[in-house]
Design a protein around this motif. Structure first.
Motif, PDB file in Angstrom:
ATOM      1  N   VAL A  28       0.840  -1.206   0.000  1.00  0.00           N
ATOM      2  CA  VAL A  28       0.000   0.000   0.000  1.00  0.00           C
ATOM      3  C   VAL A  28       0.874   1.255   0.000  1.00  0.00           C
ATOM      4  O   VAL A  28       0.555   2.243  -0.682  1.00  0.00           O
ATOM      5  N   ASP A  29       1.982   1.218   0.710  1.00  0.00           N
ATOM      6  CA  ASP A  29       2.920   2.359   0.683  1.00  0.00           C
ATOM      7  C   ASP A  29       3.449   2.579  -0.728  1.00  0.00           C
ATOM      8  O   ASP A  29       3.595   3.731  -1.179  1.00  0.00           O
ATOM      9  N   GLY A  48      -0.827   7.838  -5.303  1.00  0.00           N
ATOM     10  CA  GLY A  48      -1.606   8.541  -4.295  1.00  0.00           C
ATOM     11  C   GLY A  48      -2.402   7.542  -3.467  1.00  0.00           C
ATOM     12  O   GLY A  48      -2.368   6.338  -3.719  1.00  0.00           O
ATOM     13  N   PRO A  49      -3.126   8.016  -2.463  1.00  0.00           N
ATOM     14  CA  PRO A  49      -3.871   7.119  -1.566  1.00  0.00           C
ATOM     15  C   PRO A  49      -4.907   6.289  -2.330  1.00  0.00           C
ATOM     16  O   PRO A  49      -5.543   6.777  -3.269  1.00  0.00           O
ATOM     17  N   VAL A  50      -5.074   5.053  -1.899  1.00  0.00           N
ATOM     18  CA  VAL A  50      -6.065   4.166  -2.505  1.00  0.00           C
ATOM     19  C   VAL A  50      -7.465   4.658  -2.149  1.00  0.00           C
ATOM     20  O   VAL A  50      -7.778   4.915  -0.988  1.00  0.00           O
ATOM     21  N   GLU A  51      -8.310   4.774  -3.181  1.00  0.00           N
ATOM     22  CA  GLU A  51      -9.687   5.231  -2.976  1.00  0.00           C
ATOM     23  C   GLU A  51     -10.708   4.133  -3.261  1.00  0.00           C
ATOM     24  O   GLU A  51     -11.818   4.171  -2.735  1.00  0.00           O
ATOM     25  N   THR A  61      -5.862   0.631   4.009  1.00  0.00           N
ATOM     26  CA  THR A  61      -6.346   1.636   3.049  1.00  0.00           C
ATOM     27  C   THR A  61      -7.454   2.531   3.588  1.00  0.00           C
ATOM     28  O   THR A  61      -7.579   3.687   3.178  1.00  0.00           O
ATOM     29  N   THR A  93       0.696   4.131  -2.855  1.00  0.00           N
ATOM     30  CA  THR A  93       0.490   5.530  -2.454  1.00  0.00           C
ATOM     31  C   THR A  93       1.589   6.425  -2.987  1.00  0.00           C
ATOM     32  O   THR A  93       1.331   7.549  -3.447  1.00  0.00           O
ATOM     33  N   ALA A 111      -6.913   6.405   5.001  1.00  0.00           N
ATOM     34  CA  ALA A 111      -6.791   7.485   4.016  1.00  0.00           C
ATOM     35  C   ALA A 111      -8.145   7.806   3.392  1.00  0.00           C
ATOM     36  O   ALA A 111      -8.448   8.980   3.110  1.00  0.00           O
TER      37      ALA A 111
END
Length: 249
Positions: free
Chosen positions: A70-71, A78-81, A121, A74, A124
């Motif tokens: 996940v890092d 960018g952040p997971v949506e 996740t 990101t 965020a």
């Protein structure tokens, strides 16, 4: 439509690859997570078709690997949506012959892995006030023979979906599940062998049981995922929709 950052687990083949392609076709930046190198081929195919994709190798039952994955996403996108928890597999045995290792491996991947990805996740998403989580269940969650580990994992995943939906709704995050029926993927060959059939024999036998008169494809599952992931699907949460060519109670 806003383009978002999506993460699809088990995206190296089959349903996961189909979901990743469908999200990319809508313009989303898609991270494909799998423990198989085949995920690179799927990402390359998406990129070749004009999409934006990132291949990530990780074992989703390992907390450190999930955090690192996940890092990485990101940092790149960018952040997971949008999170699609699709990774999973079956190891079929009669309940009395089920090795503990096969129970643990199946349950850890489907349930533990989905929990770890949500934990990694959702913060965020909460900060942004928007998020979509779609868990891939199965009609086997209702009942199936010689795969009690898989049945338990998928039924648990549906309970996880409903519980998480309640917890996360105030944060603008929806959590839903899609339950595929018979879909032709790489796993179908193993199912055919378990029944003592060739692949073609197995597909035809299953087709004859379906009221729609055809078997499913990854595209069928992807369409349901796209609905749950849509911007204007925010009044639907904690739901399970079975995509199987037949009615279910």
């Amino acid at each position: 439509m806003n383009t978002r950052v999506a993460l699809v687990t088990g995206a190296g083949s089959g349903i996961g690859a189909g979901i990743a392609q469908a999200l990319a076709d809508l313009g989303h930046r898609v991270a494909l997570l799998d423990r198989s190198d085949s995920v690179h081929e799927v990402a390359d195919k998406i990129t070749a078709s004009g999409g934006t994709a990132l291949a990530v190798l990780a074992d989703i039952s390992d907390p450190d690997a999930v955090t690192a994955a996940v890092d990485q996403v990101t940092a790149e996108f960018g952040p997971v949506e949008i999170l699609v928890n699709n990774a999973g597999f079956a190891r079929d045995h009669h309940v009395l012959d089920m090795p503990l290792s096969d129970w643990d491996d199946v349950v850890n991947t489907h349930l533990r892995g989905s929990f770890l990805l949500l934990k990694a996740t959702a913060p965020a998403m909460s900060d942004a006030g928007w998020g979509r989580i779609v868990n891939i269940s199965s009609v086997s969650a209702i009942v199936d023979d010689d795969r009690v580990n898989y049945v338990a994992a998928k039924a648990g995943l549906e309970g996880f979906t409903r519980g998480a939906a309640l917890d996360l709704a105030p944060h603008g995050i929806t959590v839903n599940a899609v339950g595929p029926g018979f879909v032709v993927t790489e796993m179908t060959k193993r199912s055919a062998a378990r029944k003592g059939r060739t692949l073609d024999e197995h597909v035809e036998a299953m087709r004859r049981t379906l009221p729609r008169g055809r078997v499913g494809t990854p595209h069928d599952i992807a369409r349901a995922v796209l609905f749950f992931a849509a911007e204007d699907a925010d009044y639907v949460t904690g739901q399970v929709i079975y995509v199987s060519g037949r009615p279910h109670r």
